[in-house]
Design an enzyme around this catalytic site. Structure first.
Site, PDB file in Angstrom:
ATOM      1  N   HIS A   1       0.832  -1.204   0.000  1.00  0.00           N
ATOM      2  CA  HIS A   1       0.000   0.000   0.000  1.00  0.00           C
ATOM      3  C   HIS A   1       0.869   1.258   0.000  1.00  0.00           C
ATOM      4  CE1 HIS A   1      -4.210  -1.560   0.944  1.00  0.00           C
ATOM      5  NE2 HIS A   1      -3.459  -2.640   0.848  1.00  0.00           N
TER       6      HIS A   1
ATOM      7  N   ASP B   1      -5.501   6.168   2.453  1.00  0.00           N
ATOM      8  CA  ASP B   1      -5.777   4.768   2.168  1.00  0.00           C
ATOM      9  C   ASP B   1      -7.125   4.404   2.803  1.00  0.00           C
ATOM     10  OD1 ASP B   1      -5.616   1.746   3.011  1.00  0.00           O
ATOM     11  OD2 ASP B   1      -3.990   1.978   1.567  1.00  0.00           O
TER      12      ASP B   1
ATOM     13  N   ALA C   1      -7.285 -11.754   1.278  1.00  0.00           N
ATOM     14  CA  ALA C   1      -7.841 -10.419   1.002  1.00  0.00           C
ATOM     15  C   ALA C   1      -8.904 -10.507  -0.092  1.00  0.00           C
ATOM     16  CB  ALA C   1      -6.723  -9.436   0.659  1.00  0.00           C
TER      17      ALA C   1
ATOM     18  N   TRP D   1      -3.666  -6.900  -6.477  1.00  0.00           N
ATOM     19  CA  TRP D   1      -4.011  -5.921  -7.511  1.00  0.00           C
ATOM     20  C   TRP D   1      -2.778  -5.279  -8.136  1.00  0.00           C
ATOM     21  CZ3 TRP D   1      -7.896  -5.727 -10.474  1.00  0.00           C
ATOM     22  CH2 TRP D   1      -8.208  -4.586 -11.220  1.00  0.00           C
TER      23      TRP D   1
END
Length: 477
Positions: A20, A123, A386, A366
């Site tokens: 992230h 985020d 996830a 992703w």
């Protein structure tokens, strides 16, 4: 671009997870490249200590317009549930963010005094800060590093929670009330694992964050409009600004000779196998994968991590070690003519960009998916944790740029299944040819989106225009 514009200061908040942090740093880099009058201060909560890959990434940015603040660390052993029990990594992250909120608020207030902020970007797993943005009268945006489909799920989770009784995994029919996803069959079992037990702390924390999303002024989604058009147009205040992926050479070198080895292979002949920065397999599954790669007869480059019964045991960066000792006896010797196996890490960006790479067996994170699309590499999906099962459905049923491996009744993907699907993807078959054609089209869409007049560039400019307009109004008052 008018470089005489006064500097406008933004704050970007992420979570204590490298994937992230890397994504929001890469986003900040693109933001200041397109709009040089912007300055971004990234603020990162910390568990024990900042992730070393994040430190390396920051050193590679070399931008005077991006600064980073690491908040005082939260001790990992203190991140327990109501009963004092150890919690999964996703819960640890959310608890660490919540406990960092006082120091995060102080950091933002200090920035507002020293260099007034125009907006805040956060985020989704740190969206408590949206409430702080309201206190400070700032525009606020959620930087969503996942797909628009996953965003649609999160924005509509409160509705699912109200309208669906029982556990989602027990639903007999696909879920049809997620906007934009009606043409892709999302089953209850495809939802993230932290939504599978509605009595758990993880579900409670996620639901709270989903309800808080309404405080945001917009959502910056790391996706491509042309790739998720129906989902994006079904949502409000969504700006597709992707693909945001790492570019250029890795700062860590070539990784055990991976690129040099690829140089010796023929075009599109190598299957790259990696489960991302945190994915792990059980010892039994690791052995089945090894035997499947041996059985398929195809060339492969495999990043191996120490086996674990927890699929995301390495997500928070637990110590690396030599993983090759866990492979089946004499596997390396038997496959040395057509396979390269490396321990724990490899330069993924360079591997996917290499002409010898013809397929990617991925955990469906992703970031990895976008990197594969940008490079035009067909995929095999092996989701672990996830939202990765949802991503696998999008790739296989929606975009049709991947093949999905099927597990047996015990959840093990057997060597025969692995061998069969590898050959279907890598060999010249009708199925493989169709996937290569479609991933090639997506690659062109991704490149076009980032051009000066592309959909992602325009979407990001819309957001910046909002920020600049409000900032100027405040300056004139």
């Amino acid at each position: 671009m008018d470089h005489r514009k006064p500097t406008i200061h933004l704050a970007a908040i992420s979570i204590p997870a490298f994937s992230h942090q890397a994504s929001i740093l890469q986003f900040s880099k693109r933001l200041v490249q397109l709009h040089p009058y912007l300055h971004v201060t990234c603020i990162f909560p910390t568990i024990d200590a900042p992730p070393e890959p994040t430190i390396d990434f920051l050193q590679s940015l070399s931008s005077s317009s991006i600064h980073c603040i690491f908040l005082p660390p939260i001790a990992k052993h203190d991140l327990v549930d109501h009963h004092g029990n150890a919690t999964p990594p996703a819960v640890q992250i959310q608890l660490a963010v919540s406990r960092s909120l006082p120091s995060l608020r102080d950091a933002l207030k200090s920035l507002c005094i020293s260099s007034p902020l125009a907006a805040l970007i956060t985020d989704p797993w740190a969206n408590e800060v949206l409430e702080v943005a309201k206190e400070l009268h700032l525009l606020s945006f959620v930087y969503f590093p996942l797909s628009a489909m996953t965003l649609s799920l999160f924005l509509n989770l409160p509705r699912l929670d109200r309208e669906i009784s029982g556990e989602y995994r027990d639903l007999k029919d696909p879920i049809e009330i997620i906007p934009g996803c009606s043409t892709i069959p999302i089953n209850g079992l495809d939802l993230p694992e932290h939504l599978q037990d509605r009595t758990s702390l993880s579900y409670e924390l996620i639901l709270q964050r989903c309800k808080r999303c309404s405080l945001a002024d917009g959502f910056l989604v790391n996706t491509i409009f042309e790739m998720e058009q129906s989902t994006i147009t079904s949502l409000q205040n969504v700006f597709p600004i992707g693909p945001i992926v790492q570019s250029g050479s890795s700062s860590s070198g070539t990784g055990s000779g991976c690129v040099e080895w690829l140089e010796k292979q023929t075009p599109r002949s190598v299957l790259y196998v990696s489960f991302g920065s945190g994915g792990t397999l059980s010892e039994e599954q690791l052995n089945e994968l090894a035997f499947g790669l041996e059985l398929c007869g195809q060339k492969f480059l495999w990043v191996v991590r120490k086996p674990s019964e927890s699929a995301n045991s390495a997500y928070l960066g637990d110590g690396e070690q030599d993983s090759l000792q866990f492979l089946p006896s004499e596997f390396l010797e038997r496959t040395k003519e057509r396979g390269l196996v490396v321990s724990s890490w490899a330069p993924q960006n360079e591997i996917l960009r290499h002409s010898s790479t013809g397929g990617f067996l991925t955990h469906c994170g992703w970031n990895s998916i976008l990197e594969s699309i940008v490079c035009g590499v067909p995929m095999m999906t092996w989701p672990l944790f996830a939202e990765q099962k949802m991503n696998a459905v999008l790739l296989t049923e929606g975009l049709k740029v991947a093949l999905r491996l099927k597990a047996n009744e015990r959840g093990i993907v057997e060597k025969e299944e692995i061998s069969k699907v590898v050959r279907s993807l890598m060999e010249e078959t009708e199925e493989g040819d169709g996937i290569r054609r479609r991933i090639g089209e997506l690659k062109r869409d991704a490149a076009s989106a980032l051009k000066q007049d592309g959909s992602s560039t325009k979407a990001l400019s819309q957001v910046v225009d909002q920020i600049v307009t409000l900032w100027r109004q405040r300056q004139s008052n």
